[in-house]
Design an enzyme around this catalytic site. Structure first.
Site, PDB file in Angstrom:
ATOM      1  N   ASP A  69      11.542  -4.838  -0.522  1.00 47.36           N
ATOM      2  CA  ASP A  69      11.734  -3.793  -1.542  1.00 47.36           C
ATOM      3  C   ASP A  69      12.287  -2.266  -1.092  1.00 47.36           C
ATOM      4  OD1 ASP A  69      10.610  -5.423  -3.925  1.00 47.36           O
ATOM      5  OD2 ASP A  69       8.676  -4.678  -4.086  1.00 47.36           O
ATOM      6  N   GLY A  70      11.671  -1.999   0.067  1.00 48.44           N
ATOM      7  CA  GLY A  70      12.121  -0.978   0.411  1.00 48.44           C
ATOM      8  C   GLY A  70      14.017  -0.391   0.522  1.00 48.44           C
ATOM      9  N   ASN A 138      10.339   4.621  -6.668  1.00 46.88           N
ATOM     10  CA  ASN A 138       9.182   4.325  -6.720  1.00 46.88           C
ATOM     11  C   ASN A 138       8.238   5.503  -7.004  1.00 46.88           C
ATOM     12  OD1 ASN A 138       8.957   1.347  -6.007  1.00 46.88           O
ATOM     13  ND2 ASN A 138       7.864   1.825  -4.533  1.00 46.88           N
ATOM     14  N   ASP A 139       8.240   6.317  -5.918  1.00 49.11           N
ATOM     15  CA  ASP A 139       7.506   7.688  -5.789  1.00 49.11           C
ATOM     16  C   ASP A 139       8.248   8.737  -4.982  1.00 49.11           C
ATOM     17  OD1 ASP A 139       6.385   6.559  -3.734  1.00 49.11           O
ATOM     18  OD2 ASP A 139       5.052   5.374  -4.017  1.00 49.11           O
ATOM     19  N   ASP A 168      -5.993  14.792  -0.367  1.00 48.66           N
ATOM     20  CA  ASP A 168      -5.207  14.117   1.628  1.00 48.66           C
ATOM     21  C   ASP A 168      -4.054  14.274   0.548  1.00 48.66           C
ATOM     22  OD1 ASP A 168      -7.438  13.931   2.782  1.00 48.66           O
ATOM     23  OD2 ASP A 168      -7.327  11.677   2.488  1.00 48.66           O
ATOM     24  N   THR A 179       3.144   0.501  -8.968  1.00 47.90           N
ATOM     25  CA  THR A 179       2.358  -0.849  -8.489  1.00 47.90           C
ATOM     26  C   THR A 179       2.153  -1.207  -6.751  1.00 47.90           C
ATOM     27  OG1 THR A 179       4.396  -2.009  -8.007  1.00 47.90           O
ATOM     28  CG2 THR A 179       3.827  -2.527  -9.590  1.00 47.90           C
ATOM     29  N   ALA A 180       2.670   0.714  -6.082  1.00 48.83           N
ATOM     30  CA  ALA A 180       3.027   1.219  -5.386  1.00 48.83           C
ATOM     31  C   ALA A 180       1.681   2.067  -4.719  1.00 48.83           C
ATOM     32  CB  ALA A 180       4.220   1.720  -4.705  1.00 48.83           C
ATOM     33  N   TYR A 181       1.834   3.468  -3.381  1.00 50.41           N
ATOM     34  CA  TYR A 181       0.928   3.954  -3.421  1.00 50.41           C
ATOM     35  C   TYR A 181       0.137   4.562  -4.655  1.00 50.41           C
ATOM     36  CZ  TYR A 181      -0.217   7.716  -0.361  1.00 50.41           C
ATOM     37  OH  TYR A 181      -1.167   8.653  -0.055  1.00 50.41           O
ATOM     38  N   SER A 182       0.292   4.524  -5.146  1.00 46.88           N
ATOM     39  CA  SER A 182      -0.076   5.504  -6.502  1.00 46.88           C
ATOM     40  C   SER A 182      -1.126   4.262  -7.362  1.00 46.88           C
ATOM     41  CB  SER A 182       0.342   5.397  -7.981  1.00 46.88           C
ATOM     42  OG  SER A 182      -0.109   6.170  -8.608  1.00 46.88           O
TER      43      SER A 182
END
Length: 309
Positions: A69-70, A138-139, A168, A179-182
């Site tokens: 994905d990256g 993504n974010d 933080d 679906t990732a960090y969030s």
């Protein structure tokens, strides 16, 4: 089809030679031109030409992202000003965007050339970070430096201030990025079909403590407060800048900023659902059955108890 040209983007560290060789052999048989970013030229056979990163999308009919994905997110960012179809070949660990496995690549390449695929539009966040323009599929994240205190930032929507965060990190995500960090920070899962922006604080200490979902038409601004620690700005997981207590980011939602190739949209959705189920969303037995290969599905059926009369 000798005018058809495909650009390759490569995972920065993984061995991509097998996949590249498959593509080079296929391109030779079909008269397809291949190019790669100039910085990756040494990693591909000599018949693959090189272009500057900024010219890759404009010089190609399609792009192939080889990695996870990256790598796919980086490819979409390269093409954001000139979106072309991007086919993802999966070499990663846990991908939601990439679809094609290396063993399925030859058939996928034939379909790509023949136009036998669908396109899944991807939205992005068009961001201004202290005057610099960046995009995130993504974010975009404001994160604290360990040992330097907390991120303290005010929230404004369309110029109207609504409160502040002390946490933080602050995560602003697209539906795809939900679906990732969030998600890991407690944010909601948002359907890719939705047009929305999610703001999620990680480890909030005071101020706004819950995720906020905004309309795609609203302009979001996060401005560091005078007592905030220095913050690292991450775009799709990459640190791009460090900002002090006078820094700010402004975020706008941009539709149809990327075009992801889908060979089997339904199957891809099922696989994504399975990956999410491994995180937090249990599947019903009949849903799990549909994701199994035919031989395992037959074995699954044999092991099920008979229906109750």
């Amino acid at each position: 089809m000798d005018s058809y040209r495909v650009g390759l983007t490569l995972h920065p560290t993984r061995d991509v030679s097998g996949v590249v060789r498959t593509i080079v052999d296929w391109a030779g048989r079909h008269g397809v031109g291949l190019v790669v970013r100039a910085e990756d030229k040494a990693r591909v056979p000599p018949q693959v030409a090189a272009l500057p990163s900024t010219a890759l999308a404009t010089g190609c009919d399609a792009l192939i992202s080889i990695g996870g994905d990256g790598t796919m997110l980086g490819t979409l960012r390269l093409a954001v000003e000139h979106p072309v179809p991007v086919l993802g070949v999966h070499l990663g660990q846990f991908g939601f965007l990439v679809e094609v496995q290396p063993e399925g690549l030859p058939a996928a390449l034939d379909r790509l050339l023949e136009g036998q695929f669908t396109v899944e539009p991807q939205s992005c966040l068009a961001c201004t970070v202290c005057g610099d323009d960046v995009v995130a599929f993504n974010d975009i994240v404001l994160g604290r430096h360990p040992g330097e205190g907390f991120v303290v930032a005010t929230l404004a929507i369309d110029g109207q201030q609504y409160g502040y965060y002390r946490c933080d990190s602050l995560i602003v995500s697209t539906p795809t990025g939900s679906t990732a960090y969030s998600y890991a920070a407690g944010g909601p899962l948002v359907s890719p079909a939705a047009q929305a922006v999610v703001v999620t604080p990680s480890a909030p200490m005071s101020g706004i403590s819950r995720p906020v979902v905004l309309s795609s038409d609203e302009v979001l601004r996060l401005e560091l407060h005078t007592d905030s620690a220095r913050a690292a700005v991450e775009v799709d997981g990459r640190v791009i800048k460090h900002i002090e207590d006078d820094g700010a980011i402004e975020v706008r939602y941009r539709r149809n900023a990327g075009l992801v190739v889908r060979m089997d949209p339904r199957r891809h959705r099922e696989r994504s659902q399975l990956r999410l189920s491994l995180l937090d969303l249990p599947l019903l037995p009949e849903q799990l059955r549909e994701l199994l290969p035919a031989p395992l599905r037959d074995e699954f059926d044999r092991r099920q108890p008979p229906p109750t009369p």
